[in-house]
Motif scaffolding. Sequence first.
Motif, mmCIF file in Angstrom:
data_model
loop_
_atom_site.group_PDB
_atom_site.id
_atom_site.type_symbol
_atom_site.label_atom_id
_atom_site.label_comp_id
_atom_site.label_asym_id
_atom_site.label_seq_id
_atom_site.Cartn_x
_atom_site.Cartn_y
_atom_site.Cartn_z
ATOM 1 N N CYS A 160 45.561 32.600 41.835
ATOM 2 C CA CYS A 160 46.613 32.178 41.000
ATOM 3 C C CYS A 160 46.309 33.891 39.782
ATOM 4 C CB CYS A 160 46.186 31.095 39.845
ATOM 5 S SG CYS A 160 46.314 29.527 40.981
ATOM 6 N N MET A 161 45.659 34.638 40.408
ATOM 7 C CA MET A 161 46.296 35.768 39.195
ATOM 8 C C MET A 161 47.457 36.612 40.340
ATOM 9 S SD MET A 161 43.950 36.380 37.117
ATOM 10 C CE MET A 161 41.562 36.467 36.170
ATOM 11 N N ARG A 162 47.734 36.344 41.148
ATOM 12 C CA ARG A 162 48.532 36.852 41.531
ATOM 13 C C ARG A 162 49.904 36.864 40.623
ATOM 14 N NH1 ARG A 162 47.877 36.941 48.088
ATOM 15 N NH2 ARG A 162 49.042 38.254 48.291
ATOM 16 N N GLY A 163 49.923 35.390 39.397
ATOM 17 C CA GLY A 163 50.680 35.276 39.519
ATOM 18 C C GLY A 163 51.446 35.864 38.185
ATOM 19 N N GLY A 164 50.118 37.179 37.454
ATOM 20 C CA GLY A 164 49.916 37.520 36.071
ATOM 21 C C GLY A 164 49.139 38.443 36.555
ATOM 22 N N THR A 165 48.887 39.112 35.384
ATOM 23 C CA THR A 165 48.475 40.485 35.303
ATOM 24 C C THR A 165 46.752 40.699 34.437
ATOM 25 O OG1 THR A 165 48.509 41.613 32.773
ATOM 26 C CG2 THR A 165 50.198 42.335 35.018
ATOM 27 N N PRO A 166 46.063 40.562 34.342
ATOM 28 C CA PRO A 166 44.197 40.623 34.113
ATOM 29 C C PRO A 166 44.967 40.564 32.241
ATOM 30 C CG PRO A 166 44.266 42.198 35.517
ATOM 31 C CD PRO A 166 45.483 42.249 35.166
ATOM 32 N N GLN A 167 45.495 40.983 31.713
ATOM 33 C CA GLN A 167 45.835 41.280 29.884
ATOM 34 C C GLN A 167 46.388 39.374 29.313
ATOM 35 O OE1 GLN A 167 46.564 43.583 32.065
ATOM 36 N NE2 GLN A 167 44.831 44.470 31.988
ATOM 37 N N GLU A 168 47.159 39.191 30.643
ATOM 38 C CA GLU A 168 48.104 37.599 30.350
ATOM 39 C C GLU A 168 47.464 36.994 30.272
ATOM 40 O OE1 GLU A 168 52.313 40.062 32.100
ATOM 41 O OE2 GLU A 168 50.949 38.728 33.257
ATOM 42 N N VAL A 169 45.589 36.670 31.206
ATOM 43 C CA VAL A 169 45.047 35.498 31.549
ATOM 44 C C VAL A 169 44.346 34.915 29.804
ATOM 45 C CG1 VAL A 169 43.293 34.548 32.451
ATOM 46 C CG2 VAL A 169 44.471 36.252 33.661
ATOM 47 N N LYS A 170 44.424 33.709 29.710
ATOM 48 C CA LYS A 170 43.967 33.432 28.924
ATOM 49 C C LYS A 170 42.455 32.767 28.557
ATOM 50 C CE LYS A 170 44.448 29.911 24.821
ATOM 51 N NZ LYS A 170 44.934 27.920 24.459
ATOM 52 N N GLN A 171 42.879 31.796 29.539
ATOM 53 C CA GLN A 171 41.288 31.326 30.236
ATOM 54 C C GLN A 171 41.101 31.474 32.422
ATOM 55 O OE1 GLN A 171 40.169 29.026 27.633
ATOM 56 N NE2 GLN A 171 42.057 27.459 27.461
ATOM 57 N N ILE A 172 40.264 30.862 32.159
ATOM 58 C CA ILE A 172 40.288 30.420 34.006
ATOM 59 C C ILE A 172 39.526 28.601 34.065
ATOM 60 C CG2 ILE A 172 40.690 32.406 35.356
ATOM 61 C CD1 ILE A 172 37.639 32.017 35.860
ATOM 62 N N TRP A 173 40.112 28.396 34.765
ATOM 63 C CA TRP A 173 39.752 26.943 35.000
ATOM 64 C C TRP A 173 38.856 26.362 36.104
ATOM 65 C CZ3 TRP A 173 39.748 23.244 30.732
ATOM 66 C CH2 TRP A 173 39.982 23.845 29.573
ATOM 67 N N LEU A 174 37.810 26.482 35.979
ATOM 68 C CA LEU A 174 36.874 26.272 37.334
ATOM 69 C C LEU A 174 37.060 24.518 37.431
ATOM 70 C CD1 LEU A 174 34.011 28.323 37.700
ATOM 71 C CD2 LEU A 174 36.578 29.272 38.724
ATOM 72 N N THR A 175 37.233 24.409 38.715
ATOM 73 C CA THR A 175 36.940 22.473 38.386
ATOM 74 C C THR A 175 35.675 22.134 39.903
ATOM 75 O OG1 THR A 175 38.546 23.062 41.252
ATOM 76 C CG2 THR A 175 39.701 21.888 38.936
ATOM 77 N N ALA A 176 35.371 21.358 38.840
ATOM 78 C CA ALA A 176 34.260 20.650 40.105
ATOM 79 C C ALA A 176 34.569 19.461 40.307
ATOM 80 C CB ALA A 176 32.886 20.849 38.998
ATOM 81 N N SER A 177 33.988 19.240 41.310
ATOM 82 C CA SER A 177 34.154 17.400 41.877
ATOM 83 C C SER A 177 33.239 16.657 40.875
ATOM 84 C CB SER A 177 34.376 17.199 43.441
ATOM 85 O OG SER A 177 32.515 17.400 43.524
ATOM 86 N N GLY A 178 31.877 16.890 40.269
ATOM 87 C CA GLY A 178 30.976 16.485 39.797
ATOM 88 C C GLY A 178 29.940 15.738 40.114
#
Length: 396
Positions: A160-178
């Motif tokens: 997904c990071m390939r869709g923008g620059t590091p400066q354009e990232v607000k936050q990342i969401w790691l998914t967890a199955s629980g």
Amino acid sequence: MKKLAILGSTGSIGHSTLSICESFPDRYQVISLAAGSNIDVAYAQCLRWRPKVISLATEQLAATLKTRLKAADISNIEVLHGTAGSIHVATLPEVNFVVSAIVGVAGLEATYAAVCAGKTIGLANKECLVAAGELIIAAAKKHNVALLPIDSEHNAVHQCMRGGTPQEVKQIWLTASGGPFRNTPLPDFDHITPQQALKHPTWVMGQRITIDSATMMNKGFEVIEACRLFNLPPKQVRVTIHPQSTVHSLVEFVDGSILAQISVTDMRLPILYALAYPERVPSEGKVDLTFDLTTLSQLDFSVPDLTRFPCLRLAFEAAENGGRSCIALNAADEIAVAAFLEGRIPFMGIPRTIETVLQLTAGQPPASISEVLDADLAARQQAREVIAPQFTGVGR
Ligand SMILES: NC(=O)c1ccc[n+]([C@@H]2O[C@H](COP(=O)([O-])OP(=O)(O)OC[C@H]3O[C@@H](n4cnc5c(N)ncnc54)[C@H](OP(=O)(O)O)[C@@H]3O)[C@@H](O)[C@H]2O)c1
């Protein structure tokens, strides 16, 4: 042609990596292997892959493997052992890609040596980045080495990071199955047995990571791993419960766009992505990684419950505290998980042990891998001391 060293070849990630090599013989060549103690699988891999070098955990295991290879009239495979053996496997001059998939800190020195030798790394072993992330990232920068995540969530973030620059990232969401206890009420947590905890709803993995998934410590490690891989502070790494395990993770950009990576729950896909990077290779006809989008009827996302899953809270705290906290987090978890699997502590004894060890942990961030290993040993010893009286209590 990418020439591979596979550290942890007899494990779950090792098998999946070899399955990709089997499907793409024109792209990936196995040069060397490192494993622990599964001598039958190591022997079978020698017969099939004819590596130049293989390393096992101990001298005795290596001697047994040598005898078996000799009996099969195979004399051109060098058999080594221990940390020196896995470092040799990872740094052979002809190797240009190292898959780091030894479980735990046992894989740390070989991974670090591979980075310093300028090899591209496909990183599955998350404990390396948790315990020695700053040192590994600094070495990767110094030697201009790509660290390509194989862990499915980080692999998704990388995509997904390939869709923008590091400066354009607000936050990342790691998914967890629980995990298997996503809906288990808190009072039932202390009655969870190892058999129940070893049944993961969506992934088939090694024992430690399966228990870490059940406690959500695995997600905690992934938070720390993500901070280090993507150079983000813990507050920009979020966790969301997503029981379908279809969205492998998401990146939210400053303009409000969120990019998600969706695919089958099959580790061969992130492995193929890392091996092929920066290309994408067609998988159809070689290995079945197709995801049928029409079967997708529901995607749920919710907030994790830190009361039932205190390991996740402990990991965020360790990431914020820095110093030696992350080393202690990983070391204490490894000891506590082993004690749980042996029936010596209850399920919630795992976070209780880790929290006590973290309270006893102090010190500056380690300046070398040997300082990391010393801090790791100290935290393990503390964890054993915390567990010993609990065990006596259980037995009485
Ligand atoms: N499995 C997954 O889906 C997955 C996903 C993301 C990340 N990861 C990470 O990838 C790593 C491997 O996971 P896994 O599930 O493949 O674990 P696994 O099935 O338990 O395999 C672990 C591997 O490490 C080897 N090993 C253990 N101790 C060793 C030692 N002292 N020296 C050399 N080799 C040693 C084992 O050898 P023997 O079996 O011969 O003893 C085996 O090959 C872990 O760090 C895990 O967190 C796994």
